[in-house]
Motif scaffolding. Structure first.
Motif, PDB file in Angstrom:
ATOM      1  N   ALA A  96       0.810  -1.220   0.000  1.00 53.83           N
ATOM      2  CA  ALA A  96       0.000   0.000   0.000  1.00 53.83           C
ATOM      3  C   ALA A  96       0.845   1.273   0.000  1.00 53.83           C
ATOM      4  CB  ALA A  96      -0.930  -0.003   1.209  1.00 53.83           C
ATOM      5  N   HIS A  97       2.049   1.217   0.571  1.00 59.75           N
ATOM      6  CA  HIS A  97       2.822   2.441   0.777  1.00 59.75           C
ATOM      7  C   HIS A  97       4.177   2.487   0.079  1.00 59.75           C
ATOM      8  CE1 HIS A  97      -0.167   3.387   3.772  1.00 59.75           C
ATOM      9  NE2 HIS A  97       0.046   2.194   4.314  1.00 59.75           N
ATOM     10  N   PRO A 115       3.283   1.802  -5.449  1.00 64.80           N
ATOM     11  CA  PRO A 115       2.557   1.745  -4.180  1.00 64.80           C
ATOM     12  C   PRO A 115       1.051   1.680  -4.410  1.00 64.80           C
ATOM     13  CG  PRO A 115       4.271   3.417  -4.088  1.00 64.80           C
ATOM     14  CD  PRO A 115       4.180   2.951  -5.515  1.00 64.80           C
ATOM     15  N   GLY A 116       0.395   0.810  -3.676  1.00 58.64           N
ATOM     16  CA  GLY A 116      -1.050   0.669  -3.810  1.00 58.64           C
ATOM     17  C   GLY A 116      -1.474  -0.299  -4.897  1.00 58.64           C
TER      18      GLY A 116
END
Length: 126
Positions: A96-97, A115-116
């Protein structure tokens, strides 16, 4: 998406808060987030490269000097799957990050799991 590293040999493995796989032909794969490693007997272990003291020994034993059978990445999620000829498999899901993994390939081609989720690819021709 086929990553065009099929048939290449892993010639070096490095660790520095990530796992680096160097291959013949000047190819480099860097895994920076949690990875799943399945051995040829089907046993699966999940590691965080930044917090797994046993990871260097295990990864070197399973992939060093082994040939890649197939490597793919999903363009919509960035999920990476690398299969070796002897049945070993590495999988890396999106994070996610952070960029979960990146590949520097032939002629300056670079692929990065964003990311994500998702995949961005650059080429030296762009």
């Amino acid at each position: 998406m086929n990553l065009d590293i099929d048939g290449h040999l892993v010639t070096a493995v490095s660790f520095d808060y990530a796992v680096g796989l160097s291959m013949d032909g000047g190819l480099d794969l860097r895994i920076e987030t949690t990875m799943s490693l399945r051995d040829s007997a089907g046993e699966r272990v999940t590691f965080d490269p930044q917090d797994s003291p046993d990871l260097p020994t295990i990864v070197r034993r399973l992939v060093l000097m082994k040939r890649i059978k197939a490597a793919t990445a999903r363009e919509d999620t960035g999920h990476l799957c690398v299969d070796f000829e002897d049945g070993v498999r590495i999988e890396v899901a999106a994070n996610a990050h952070h960029e979960a993994w990146s590949l520097v390939g032939r002629s300056g081609v670079r692929a990065v799991a964003t990311p994500g989720g998702g995949l961005t690819v650059w080429s030296s021709r762009s």
